[in-house]
Design a protein around this motif. Structure first.
Motif: not given
Lengths: 173, 173
Positions: B10-22
């Motif tokens: 979950q944490a990793r998925d969040e990181f990937v998705s948010q980092w992409g948005a960033l």
DNA sequence: CACGGTTTTCAATAAATACTGAAAACTCGA
DNA sequence: TCGAGTTTTCAGTATTTATTGAAAACCGTG
């Protein structure tokens, strides 16, 4: 007599157009960069209509980008007595321009990154698997670094031009 | 037992998705940023197919962004013996990541700006009207500042992590 | 409060950018 | 040299972002 004025116009047009092209690399839109270049090199504050005419863009476009530049603090509204319309003039001091851009970039690039890293570091706290530990470590390392960079940016932006220059010269020496 | 793995995912998925948005804020495309985030937090090098599956993107998209990341130097190709396909792994050291990004930004943002300023400063050399002098001065001021910033970036990028940290700490102290 | 000048908004449109998917090219072992 | 596995290309499409232009809102003055 006219050649000097011609040469200047040519150089200035070139600057405006190239600076605009460059803007896209910087993640700001072409028009905004062009208006900024135009006003930075304007001997006098300009009206919306003058900007429109000079860059051959629509009123809406000129308007919204002028507002955006005002929001950034890169240009300001000037009122002339006896004039109903607004004039715009750019901040011309390079150190001021730098600190404004640095602050804005920090706000848009560094702070959101920190928020994400914080969240992910927290969420992965205490997971005992090797993968979990590695992930948490990676988040923390990034968080530390970005947080540090953020503080640096603040410090440098807060300096007076002269002091920053002196410091940097020492660094380069 | 499973909950730890779940939390990590979950944490990793969040990181990937948010980092992409960033990433979009940073002027790099979403997919490229996502792949980078994915590989930065991957325990093992990954194949193109694994990346495609994980991010639910097409082969062409995965391919071109992987190549782009390799070109930046943020990830590298790993060959495993007995394996025909290529694996990719990310540079994980934050200081290395920083210097790579700094170098790339310098190349794309600072150097073209310097070229423009050089050209316009030269073209406006020697114009004797007040407007001409003001323009030339403005170009030179910008040129000096940007050139200076460019040198700074080089120096800092060339430093070893420890040294930069030490220096910066002194600065912040 | 009506009017001309000015600014602001925003739906429609254009332009730029990213993504897909399938075909072509490449690679290497048999 | 054949063929299965893999990478690369790219025309077509989708998505995002920027721009236009005209209508609406605003504002000070008579």
């Amino acid at each position: 007599m006219n050649t000097e004025a011609e040469r200047l116009k040519q150089a200035r047009d070139e600057f405006v157009s190239q600076w605009g092209a460059l803007g896209t690399q910087w993640g700001i839109n072409r028009t905004m960069a062009q208006i900024h270049a135009l006003l930075m090199t304007a001997p006098q504050p300009m009206t919306t209509d003058e900007v429109m005419e000079n860059l051959e863009i629509s009123r809406g476009n000129a308007h919204s980008n002028l507002k955006e530049l005002v929001a950034w603090g890169l240009i300001r509204v000037v009122v002339k007595k006896g004039e109903r319309r607004e004039f715009f003039e750019a901040e011309k001091d390079v150190w001021s321009i730098f600190t404004i851009v640095a602050r804005e970039r920090k706000r848009r690039e560094i702070e959101p990154a920190l928020a994400i890293l914080d969240k992910c570091a927290t969420e992965s706290e205490g997971i005992e698997t090797p993968e979990g530990k590695a992930f948490h470590e990676q988040m923390r390392a990034l968080q530390d670094f970005v947080g540090f960079a953020s503080k640096m940016a603040d410090r440098i932006s807060a300096m007076k031009h002269g002091f920053a220059l002196q410091l940097a010269t020492k660094l380069l020496g």
